[in-house]
Design a protein around this motif. Structure first.
Motif, PDB file in Angstrom:
ATOM      1  N   VAL A  81      60.873   0.516  33.131  1.00 27.94           N
ATOM      2  CA  VAL A  81      60.932   1.977  33.101  1.00 27.94           C
ATOM      3  C   VAL A  81      61.006   2.488  34.531  1.00 27.94           C
ATOM      4  O   VAL A  81      60.707   1.771  35.481  1.00 27.94           O
ATOM      5  N   GLU A  82      61.371   3.743  34.642  1.00 26.63           N
ATOM      6  CA  GLU A  82      61.461   4.383  35.963  1.00 26.63           C
ATOM      7  C   GLU A  82      60.252   5.299  36.155  1.00 26.63           C
ATOM      8  O   GLU A  82      59.936   6.103  35.280  1.00 26.63           O
ATOM      9  N   THR A  83      59.559   5.141  37.274  1.00 24.40           N
ATOM     10  CA  THR A  83      58.463   6.055  37.594  1.00 24.40           C
ATOM     11  C   THR A  83      59.054   7.307  38.228  1.00 24.40           C
ATOM     12  O   THR A  83      59.639   7.255  39.308  1.00 24.40           O
ATOM     13  N   LEU A  84      58.920   8.425  37.516  1.00 25.62           N
ATOM     14  CA  LEU A  84      59.530   9.678  37.941  1.00 25.62           C
ATOM     15  C   LEU A  84      58.625  10.511  38.832  1.00 25.62           C
ATOM     16  O   LEU A  84      59.097  11.230  39.710  1.00 25.62           O
ATOM     17  N   LEU A  85      57.287  10.404  38.600  1.00 23.52           N
ATOM     18  CA  LEU A  85      56.368  11.244  39.361  1.00 23.52           C
ATOM     19  C   LEU A  85      54.964  10.671  39.273  1.00 23.52           C
ATOM     20  O   LEU A  85      54.500  10.333  38.188  1.00 23.52           O
ATOM     21  N   ALA A  86      54.315  10.537  40.423  1.00 24.55           N
ATOM     22  CA  ALA A  86      52.889  10.180  40.457  1.00 24.55           C
ATOM     23  C   ALA A  86      52.089  11.460  40.268  1.00 24.55           C
ATOM     24  O   ALA A  86      52.337  12.461  40.953  1.00 24.55           O
ATOM     25  N   LEU A  87      51.140  11.447  39.348  1.00 23.83           N
ATOM     26  CA  LEU A  87      50.371  12.640  39.018  1.00 23.83           C
ATOM     27  C   LEU A  87      49.028  12.635  39.744  1.00 23.83           C
ATOM     28  O   LEU A  87      48.657  11.641  40.372  1.00 23.83           O
ATOM     29  N   ASP A  88      48.304  13.746  39.639  1.00 30.66           N
ATOM     30  CA  ASP A  88      47.084  13.911  40.438  1.00 30.66           C
ATOM     31  C   ASP A  88      45.809  13.782  39.596  1.00 30.66           C
ATOM     32  O   ASP A  88      44.775  14.339  39.937  1.00 30.66           O
ATOM     33  N   PHE A  89      45.886  13.043  38.499  1.00 31.08           N
ATOM     34  CA  PHE A  89      44.685  12.812  37.694  1.00 31.08           C
ATOM     35  C   PHE A  89      44.694  11.366  37.186  1.00 31.08           C
ATOM     36  O   PHE A  89      45.660  10.630  37.392  1.00 31.08           O
ATOM     37  N   GLY A  90      43.596  10.986  36.572  1.00 32.22           N
ATOM     38  CA  GLY A  90      43.473   9.595  36.124  1.00 32.22           C
ATOM     39  C   GLY A  90      43.282   8.624  37.269  1.00 32.22           C
ATOM     40  O   GLY A  90      43.613   7.445  37.150  1.00 32.22           O
ATOM     41  N   LEU A  91      42.745   9.114  38.386  1.00 34.82           N
ATOM     42  CA  LEU A  91      42.607   8.286  39.579  1.00 34.82           C
ATOM     43  C   LEU A  91      41.424   7.329  39.448  1.00 34.82           C
ATOM     44  O   LEU A  91      40.303   7.757  39.186  1.00 34.82           O
ATOM     45  N   CYS A  92      41.682   6.065  39.608  1.00 31.98           N
ATOM     46  CA  CYS A  92      40.623   5.052  39.581  1.00 31.98           C
ATOM     47  C   CYS A  92      41.192   3.760  40.163  1.00 31.98           C
ATOM     48  O   CYS A  92      42.285   3.758  40.733  1.00 31.98           O
ATOM     49  N   LYS A  93      40.444   2.669  40.033  1.00 35.77           N
ATOM     50  CA  LYS A  93      40.886   1.373  40.529  1.00 35.77           C
ATOM     51  C   LYS A  93      40.641   0.312  39.460  1.00 35.77           C
ATOM     52  O   LYS A  93      39.686   0.412  38.681  1.00 35.77           O
ATOM     53  N   LEU A  94      41.503  -0.673  39.431  1.00 35.14           N
ATOM     54  CA  LEU A  94      41.246  -1.864  38.616  1.00 35.14           C
ATOM     55  C   LEU A  94      40.583  -2.871  39.540  1.00 35.14           C
ATOM     56  O   LEU A  94      41.182  -3.304  40.528  1.00 35.14           O
ATOM     57  N   VAL A  95      39.329  -3.210  39.222  1.00 34.80           N
ATOM     58  CA  VAL A  95      38.541  -4.030  40.141  1.00 34.80           C
ATOM     59  C   VAL A  95      38.104  -5.335  39.481  1.00 34.80           C
ATOM     60  O   VAL A  95      38.060  -5.457  38.256  1.00 34.80           O
ATOM     61  N   VAL A  96      37.785  -6.297  40.326  1.00 33.65           N
ATOM     62  CA  VAL A  96      37.125  -7.528  39.908  1.00 33.65           C
ATOM     63  C   VAL A  96      35.636  -7.318  40.127  1.00 33.65           C
ATOM     64  O   VAL A  96      35.216  -6.915  41.217  1.00 33.65           O
ATOM     65  N   ALA A  97      34.830  -7.557  39.090  1.00 32.06           N
ATOM     66  CA  ALA A  97      33.385  -7.344  39.202  1.00 32.06           C
ATOM     67  C   ALA A  97      32.627  -8.554  38.679  1.00 32.06           C
ATOM     68  O   ALA A  97      33.050  -9.208  37.726  1.00 32.06           O
ATOM     69  N   VAL A  98      31.499  -8.823  39.312  1.00 32.88           N
ATOM     70  CA  VAL A  98      30.661  -9.976  38.954  1.00 32.88           C
ATOM     71  C   VAL A  98      29.227  -9.500  38.741  1.00 32.88           C
ATOM     72  O   VAL A  98      28.845  -8.429  39.234  1.00 32.88           O
ATOM     73  N   PRO A  99      28.401 -10.267  38.030  1.00 28.48           N
ATOM     74  CA  PRO A  99      26.980  -9.903  37.909  1.00 28.48           C
ATOM     75  C   PRO A  99      26.355  -9.745  39.286  1.00 28.48           C
ATOM     76  O   PRO A  99      26.689 -10.473  40.232  1.00 28.48           O
ATOM     77  N   GLU A 100      25.448  -8.783  39.436  1.00 27.26           N
ATOM     78  CA  GLU A 100      24.940  -8.395  40.752  1.00 27.26           C
ATOM     79  C   GLU A 100      24.237  -9.535  41.501  1.00 27.26           C
ATOM     80  O   GLU A 100      24.169  -9.511  42.727  1.00 27.26           O
ATOM     81  N   HIS A 101      23.738 -10.544  40.801  1.00 29.46           N
ATOM     82  CA  HIS A 101      23.077 -11.657  41.479  1.00 29.46           C
ATOM     83  C   HIS A 101      23.971 -12.899  41.554  1.00 29.46           C
ATOM     84  O   HIS A 101      23.491 -13.989  41.882  1.00 29.46           O
ATOM     85  N   SER A 102      25.259 -12.713  41.293  1.00 29.51           N
ATOM     86  CA  SER A 102      26.195 -13.834  41.323  1.00 29.51           C
ATOM     87  C   SER A 102      26.369 -14.358  42.750  1.00 29.51           C
ATOM     88  O   SER A 102      26.246 -13.611  43.738  1.00 29.51           O
ATOM     89  N   LEU A 103      26.693 -15.635  42.850  1.00 29.50           N
ATOM     90  CA  LEU A 103      27.016 -16.238  44.148  1.00 29.50           C
ATOM     91  C   LEU A 103      28.444 -15.916  44.574  1.00 29.50           C
ATOM     92  O   LEU A 103      28.838 -16.202  45.698  1.00 29.50           O
ATOM     93  N   MET A 104      29.228 -15.334  43.660  1.00 29.93           N
ATOM     94  CA  MET A 104      30.611 -14.952  43.980  1.00 29.93           C
ATOM     95  C   MET A 104      30.581 -13.608  44.711  1.00 29.93           C
ATOM     96  O   MET A 104      30.281 -12.578  44.111  1.00 29.93           O
ATOM     97  N   LYS A 105      30.865 -13.617  46.001  1.00 28.58           N
ATOM     98  CA  LYS A 105      30.824 -12.406  46.816  1.00 28.58           C
ATOM     99  C   LYS A 105      32.226 -11.920  47.199  1.00 28.58           C
ATOM    100  O   LYS A 105      32.395 -10.788  47.631  1.00 28.58           O
ATOM    101  N   LYS A 106      33.200 -12.821  47.073  1.00 29.70           N
ATOM    102  CA  LYS A 106      34.591 -12.479  47.365  1.00 29.70           C
ATOM    103  C   LYS A 106      35.476 -13.363  46.507  1.00 29.70           C
ATOM    104  O   LYS A 106      35.015 -14.334  45.892  1.00 29.70           O
ATOM    105  N   ILE A 107      36.762 -13.044  46.465  1.00 28.74           N
ATOM    106  CA  ILE A 107      37.686 -13.768  45.586  1.00 28.74           C
ATOM    107  C   ILE A 107      37.696 -15.258  45.889  1.00 28.74           C
ATOM    108  O   ILE A 107      37.775 -16.087  44.973  1.00 28.74           O
ATOM    109  N   GLU A 108      37.569 -15.608  47.150  1.00 27.20           N
ATOM    110  CA  GLU A 108      37.594 -17.022  47.528  1.00 27.20           C
ATOM    111  C   GLU A 108      36.430 -17.802  46.910  1.00 27.20           C
ATOM    112  O   GLU A 108      36.506 -19.028  46.763  1.00 27.20           O
TER     113      GLU A 108
END
Length: 287
Positions: A81-108
């Motif tokens: 599809v063709e993106t015709l216009l970026a709009l000014d709502f629905g702003l967020c991020k798709l993130v990677v998240a881990v349990p707060e006490h996980s040893l995983m601190k970065k993607i590596e």
């Protein structure tokens, strides 16, 4: 000429904002929630209510000409599809998240044996493969945040606006896959066939977005203060200056200014002798 078909989400986080935008461009939609199709503009436009996830595919297939949905859903579907216009709502991020006490601190730190739960399996898989990771991806349709705590997954990918939902579920983001926002997309062939109609919609939406954070300021100011007023109010190409009938050394100035600047402009304008200051909202602005 067949009507222009516009697909919008029938529910969810983007639905209300899409309806507000359509109303702002003169396409008020009636019967929301009670019908799958709403005819507006004297029959020239049909609004199709669809699941936000389905809209990229519907546009790709030509079932609708243009549509409003999330950029994440467009990328997930890999729709042509063709993106015709970026709009000014629905702003967020798709993130990677881990349990707060996980040893995983970065993607590596994420091991290849890890299991990731997500409502975005394709985006997630592509992201980790791009980082040399071959994780097991478990697709879920909701309540992604609970999956680490019921043993379904070691980590998740999910949409985050402020991060409060992640924190409530004791999850910590360690990476951002992509920024997300609402977009107007179109079927390439249909956009070419209905170029005039599509352009009118794109231009109308762009004018509403451009006007949202602007205000129209009017005031009467002394002529001798004009140079200082011009420095305060650059406007789009400088303030418009008009003589007043029987103005006694006063002129009227009109200017478009950022809404966030309004409060800071009042004291210096008053100090320069400005009177009759008015601040008005702007419905549309074509740059």
């Amino acid at each position: 000429m067949a009507p222009l078909k516009i697909a919008i989400p029938n529910k969810g986080r983007l639905s209300d904002s899409c309806l507000q935008l359509l109303r702002a461009i003169g396409l008020p939609v009636a019967g929301v929630g009670r019908t799958l199709v709403s005819v507006v503009a004297g029959g020239a436009v049909e609004i199709l209510f669809s699941r936000a996830d389905d809209i990229p595919e519907f546009i790709d297939l030509g079932a609708a000409d243009i549509g409003l949905t999330g950029s994440d859903l467009v990328d997930e579907a890999a729709a042509d599809v063709e993106t015709l216009l970026a709009l000014d709502f629905g702003l967020c991020k798709l993130v990677v998240a881990v349990p707060e006490h996980s040893l995983m601190k970065k993607i590596e730190d994420v091991p290849d044996a890890a299991v990731v739960a997500t409502a975005f399996p394709q985006l997630t898989r592509r992201y980790f493969e791009a980082h040399g990771k071959k994780l097991t991806v478990v697709a879920v349709s909701g309540a992604t945040e609970i999956t680490p705590y019921i043993g379904v997954a070691d980590l998740i990918t999910d949409l985050a606006e402020t991060g409060s939902t992640l924190r409530k579920n004791h999850l910590t983001p360690i990476a951002t896959i992509c920024d997300v926002r609402a977009v107007l997309i179109g079927n390439r062939r249909k956009c070419a066939e209905k170029e005039k109609e599509v352009h009118e919609i794109v231009a109308a939406m762009a004018s509403v977005i451009a006007a949202k954070e602007k205000r129209y300021l009017m005031a009467n100011v002394p002529k001798q203060a004009l140079d200082e007023v011009r420095r305060l109010l650059p406007g789009i190409s400088g303030p418009t200056v008009m003589n007043l009938a029987g103005g006694d050394g006063m002129v009227a100035i009109h200017s478009v200014v950022a809404e966030r600047a309004i409060n800071g402009l009042m004291p210096p304008l008053k100090k320069l002798g400005a009177t009759g200051i008015l601040v008005l909202p702007i419905e549309r602005m074509v740059l």
